[in-house]
Design a protein around this motif. Sequence first.
Motif, PDB file in Angstrom:
ATOM      1  N   GLY A  80       1.633  12.725 -39.614  1.00  0.00           N
ATOM      2  CA  GLY A  80       0.896  13.835 -39.406  1.00  0.00           C
ATOM      3  C   GLY A  80       0.103  13.771 -38.277  1.00  0.00           C
ATOM      4  O   GLY A  80       0.056  13.001 -37.221  1.00  0.00           O
ATOM      5  N   ASN A  81      -1.270  14.058 -38.671  1.00  0.00           N
ATOM      6  CA  ASN A  81      -2.506  13.864 -37.845  1.00  0.00           C
ATOM      7  C   ASN A  81      -3.445  12.684 -38.293  1.00  0.00           C
ATOM      8  O   ASN A  81      -4.447  12.350 -37.691  1.00  0.00           O
ATOM      9  CB  ASN A  81      -3.314  15.094 -37.459  1.00  0.00           C
ATOM     10  CG  ASN A  81      -2.621  16.153 -36.785  1.00  0.00           C
ATOM     11  OD1 ASN A  81      -1.753  15.780 -35.764  1.00  0.00           O
ATOM     12  ND2 ASN A  81      -2.508  17.574 -36.968  1.00  0.00           N
ATOM     13  N   ALA A  82      -2.872  12.218 -39.492  1.00  0.00           N
ATOM     14  CA  ALA A  82      -3.825  11.001 -40.083  1.00  0.00           C
ATOM     15  C   ALA A  82      -3.266   9.919 -39.784  1.00  0.00           C
ATOM     16  O   ALA A  82      -1.920   9.513 -39.932  1.00  0.00           O
ATOM     17  CB  ALA A  82      -3.696  11.356 -41.800  1.00  0.00           C
ATOM     18  N   TRP A  83      -4.247   9.010 -39.616  1.00  0.00           N
ATOM     19  CA  TRP A  83      -3.853   7.435 -39.361  1.00  0.00           C
ATOM     20  C   TRP A  83      -3.278   6.896 -40.876  1.00  0.00           C
ATOM     21  O   TRP A  83      -4.202   6.460 -41.728  1.00  0.00           O
ATOM     22  CB  TRP A  83      -4.911   6.751 -38.631  1.00  0.00           C
ATOM     23  CG  TRP A  83      -4.713   5.458 -38.392  1.00  0.00           C
ATOM     24  CD1 TRP A  83      -3.612   4.784 -38.064  1.00  0.00           C
ATOM     25  CD2 TRP A  83      -5.652   4.219 -38.875  1.00  0.00           C
ATOM     26  NE1 TRP A  83      -3.678   3.340 -37.933  1.00  0.00           N
ATOM     27  CE2 TRP A  83      -4.973   3.000 -38.233  1.00  0.00           C
ATOM     28  CE3 TRP A  83      -6.761   3.896 -39.246  1.00  0.00           C
ATOM     29  CZ2 TRP A  83      -5.460   1.699 -38.455  1.00  0.00           C
ATOM     30  CZ3 TRP A  83      -7.609   2.632 -39.181  1.00  0.00           C
ATOM     31  CH2 TRP A  83      -6.811   1.636 -38.802  1.00  0.00           C
ATOM     32  N   TRP A  84      -2.240   6.302 -40.724  1.00  0.00           N
ATOM     33  CA  TRP A  84      -1.520   5.935 -41.916  1.00  0.00           C
ATOM     34  C   TRP A  84      -1.611   4.532 -42.035  1.00  0.00           C
ATOM     35  O   TRP A  84      -1.733   3.733 -43.104  1.00  0.00           O
ATOM     36  CB  TRP A  84       0.049   6.284 -42.088  1.00  0.00           C
ATOM     37  CG  TRP A  84       0.846   5.786 -43.134  1.00  0.00           C
ATOM     38  CD1 TRP A  84       0.836   6.465 -44.537  1.00  0.00           C
ATOM     39  CD2 TRP A  84       1.504   4.582 -43.468  1.00  0.00           C
ATOM     40  NE1 TRP A  84       1.380   5.564 -45.478  1.00  0.00           N
ATOM     41  CE2 TRP A  84       1.737   4.331 -44.683  1.00  0.00           C
ATOM     42  CE3 TRP A  84       1.731   3.447 -42.640  1.00  0.00           C
ATOM     43  CZ2 TRP A  84       2.573   3.373 -45.253  1.00  0.00           C
ATOM     44  CZ3 TRP A  84       2.366   2.452 -43.040  1.00  0.00           C
ATOM     45  CH2 TRP A  84       2.879   2.476 -44.231  1.00  0.00           C
ATOM     46  N   ALA A 144       8.543  10.398 -40.909  1.00  0.00           N
ATOM     47  CA  ALA A 144       9.383  10.132 -42.124  1.00  0.00           C
ATOM     48  C   ALA A 144       8.239   9.953 -43.427  1.00  0.00           C
ATOM     49  O   ALA A 144       8.574  10.528 -44.349  1.00  0.00           O
ATOM     50  CB  ALA A 144      10.204   8.685 -42.049  1.00  0.00           C
ATOM     51  N   ILE A 145       7.373   9.137 -43.209  1.00  0.00           N
ATOM     52  CA  ILE A 145       6.138   8.993 -44.150  1.00  0.00           C
ATOM     53  C   ILE A 145       5.687  10.441 -44.545  1.00  0.00           C
ATOM     54  O   ILE A 145       5.409  10.528 -45.513  1.00  0.00           O
ATOM     55  CB  ILE A 145       5.150   7.861 -43.696  1.00  0.00           C
ATOM     56  CG1 ILE A 145       5.802   6.749 -43.447  1.00  0.00           C
ATOM     57  CG2 ILE A 145       4.073   7.945 -44.539  1.00  0.00           C
ATOM     58  CD1 ILE A 145       4.913   5.513 -42.681  1.00  0.00           C
ATOM     59  N   HIS A 146       5.284  11.074 -43.396  1.00  0.00           N
ATOM     60  CA  HIS A 146       4.781  12.374 -43.526  1.00  0.00           C
ATOM     61  C   HIS A 146       5.605  13.259 -44.439  1.00  0.00           C
ATOM     62  O   HIS A 146       5.152  13.839 -45.244  1.00  0.00           O
ATOM     63  CB  HIS A 146       4.304  13.141 -42.343  1.00  0.00           C
ATOM     64  CG  HIS A 146       3.601  14.502 -42.356  1.00  0.00           C
ATOM     65  ND1 HIS A 146       3.525  15.122 -41.386  1.00  0.00           N
ATOM     66  CD2 HIS A 146       2.617  14.552 -43.317  1.00  0.00           C
ATOM     67  CE1 HIS A 146       2.673  15.943 -41.441  1.00  0.00           C
ATOM     68  NE2 HIS A 146       2.034  15.888 -43.025  1.00  0.00           N
TER      69      HIS A 146
END
Length: 958
Positions: A380-384, A416-418
Amino acid sequence: MKILILAGKHVDERDLDLLPEGHERTVVRLATVSRGVRRLEKNDADLVLLAPDPDDDSWPRAVSRIRKEYGRQSIVLTHAPGAEDAALAQGAFDCFVPGPGIRECLTRSFRHLEDRLDIETRLKFRLDLLDWMERTDAFGSWEMGSDGDIRWSEGLGRIFGREEAPGRRLSGLRNHVHPDDLEVFDRATEATFDQGWPLDFEYRVVDEDGKVRHLHVNREVELGPGGEVVRIWGMARDVSLQKEFEELLFRRDAILQVLANFASRFLRKVDWNEGVDEALAKLGKVTDVTRIYLFKKDTGPDGGEVLSLHNEWGTEWVAPLSTLPESRNIAISPRYETWRGAMLKRKVVTGHVKHFRKEERALFAATGAKSVMIVPVFAGNAWWGFLGLSEHRRERDWLPVEIESMMLAANLFGSAIHYGEMSRKLVEANRSAEEASSVALEANMAKSMFLANMSHEIRTPISGILGMAEMMVTTGLTEAQREHMDMIRDAGSSLLNIVNDILDISKIEAGRMELKPEDFTFRSALETSVRSFGPQAELNGLVFRYTVADDVPARLNGDPDRLGQVLWNLIGNALKFTPRGLVELTVALSRIEAGRACLQFKVRDTGVGIPEDKLDAVFDSFTQADSSLRKKHQGTGLGLTISRQLVNMMGGEIGVESAVGQGSTFFFTAWFGLVEEAEPEAAPVRPRTPRTLHLNILLADDNPMNRKYLEHFLTMFGHTVTTAENGVQALEVLRDKGRTIDVVLMDVQMPEMSGLEATRAIRESDGRLYNRKVPIIALTAYAMTGDRERMLEAGMDDYVSKPVDMHKLSEAIVRCTADRQARKGMVCRPASAQHEPKPKAEEKIEVSLDVDSLCKRFEGNMDLYKDILDLFLIEAKVKREDLHRGLEAMDAKAVAAALHSITNISSHVLAMDVVKLSRLLEKRCYCGEMDEVKEGVKGLVPRFDALVLAVEKEAARL
């Protein structure tokens, strides 16, 4: 011709007056003529005439010095006995004794000398040109005479990395051949030298620095009367860059295939972790790295941010990161604070490990990595976290195509993670109805975001590949190069079809696939859907035909596009699996009831057939009758699944009958509404082309390939294009010269500021900074339902999807600029023949277009072909006038601009002789050689006028 006369002090002036008229002369009298030879250092004479005194015996030495030290010619006038043989032996061009008939002899000798000097000048020019061509195009040549010695050109020396080519025998070249290609080289040598065969082949060589080069070699043989080899010569071209480009395209295609497979698996399974290890392994192999890994950002015991290893793949001889203590809970601050700031801005960190700061290279130095690439992953908009690649074998410079591919991979993993995280939250939220409803909405939004991102991230590079291939076709390629570009274009189109199939099945599963019913003429719509299959069948040696029963209604209400999609899948499959014979479509009326008509469609072929045990599964997702590793035909296995869903949406059923070796028959029914009042069929209207040339267009797109090919084709249509890489730059351009911008082409998803945000800023401004009414056309790879409405709500005037069809973009520009007044009467209308310049009758210059190559370039889009010819005629008239105006004013800048435009438009119709001549004259403009340019234009204009006539004839034929 300039003549330096070195005469003795006692030489009779009348002997010097015997020289032919019309030559510039400089006379120097000396006691000994050899003392005057040094004057050639400041004198550019073409000929030195020596007239020594009778007692001056220095003239033989003077002749020798003139020839050897200064490379000039000399003629001797002397009364010394036996002087002729001595003069010629020393290198004099001629020698005479003054007397009767001397004037005629001198005149004849001067004429011969002038001819010789002219030949030498032209020969030197040819040799210099050949040397320039070898340096520019990286090729060289060689020739072996009857003595068996080989003479190499300097170009071959450059290819081998030395000043001189190897040896005087072919064995010297063999020492540089790559070990794996020695057998090919030896067989080719045997065929040429022993059997006298001309050859065309490729092999690799290794230069002095150990660099491998690919050579494309041509050999020719001259045979004597008895069939013996008299002379052998050849040419070798360094095609290493072409091979590297092909390898990059292959690697890019392989990466996209891996990502497409991962995306298709992710669409079927919620847990994204199941496919990550396999995807990383495949990515590591296709990118040819020694290690690839995913690190996740977590919170450490002290509350600070740490990075921990999540997944990895590496070659067998590289120790896994999981075994190294340094790879566990890596604190970001302060060691990697700089990298953290870069990744938060979605920037990639790349380079050689030795160039990193001491504290940054500690981890990588411990693993033995020599080069790394770190790509941020955003859920999304978060640094993973980040996706990393390491190379342990050598220091590696990462190419832009590799960086872009890994950014695409990171975005896909992030989506995919999101989606996985949202799905996990959905499962946890099922404990209560209220929480389940909230999380379900969030998960659905995440899936929509994933599908939109996948559409954009995959379709955008595909659009670039297809666009660059189309652009390359317009640059005058050879037949082999055109074939290669066609293969690249076909591969990109195939990959685009795979992505479209995945998106369609996703829409169906999400319940977002909708029919768009409209009134349409059935037979016309059917003909439009299937007309391309005739040429395709003929190309494969098949027969394709279709019939419609007489009782089928003429006008119906339904979705002709989705009906065409079903027919396209069924007929396409039939042609694919039919090696010989027939493919036939029949349409019949099944029944009519309650104001609706049920039509039955049958697609019959004489192909390979389907085994009985596979019949029940052919309509299942991701299923193919031939799913073996060695299957002959490629595809996703989604076409029939999508067709079944569409048929069901049209109220019908679909089925198949088949026998192995005898062919198959696919049949389906579909319901349509009856249209009571039949409307007359309108004649097909040819799409409009831009009314006005020279529009000022602002193109905002963050993808450099898209910018390059769109700018190329828009310029080809006569427009002036200004580019921007994001919304911020687009606003800066509009602020600086917004009143001169006629239309904006705005990509939707861009870094720093998206196209939607930039559009809203323009529309909501007070009009002082930006022109609020400037037309804005969205360029986007998004393909989900509602995307078009979202863009129009943001203030955009029109919408064109990627990959961009230049004809559809042209029509959108027409719609958005329909009210714009034509500039200075520049209307897109072919000029009449009587107003066009024509070659003079006495020149008799004729030019014929390479119609076959031009038709191949615009295959399937003859309207665009006609538009290009029409635009050429308009531009030709304008640029010819600009050229003459510039020449009258002797304005080098204006003439160069006109010649540059003539070069550009001539290349679009493959008139390469005109292109080369106009390009040469343009360069002379920049060198200030306007007199030569003016003279050269006299030869260019008749050729260009003849080209205009040829284009007029072809345009009139269409």
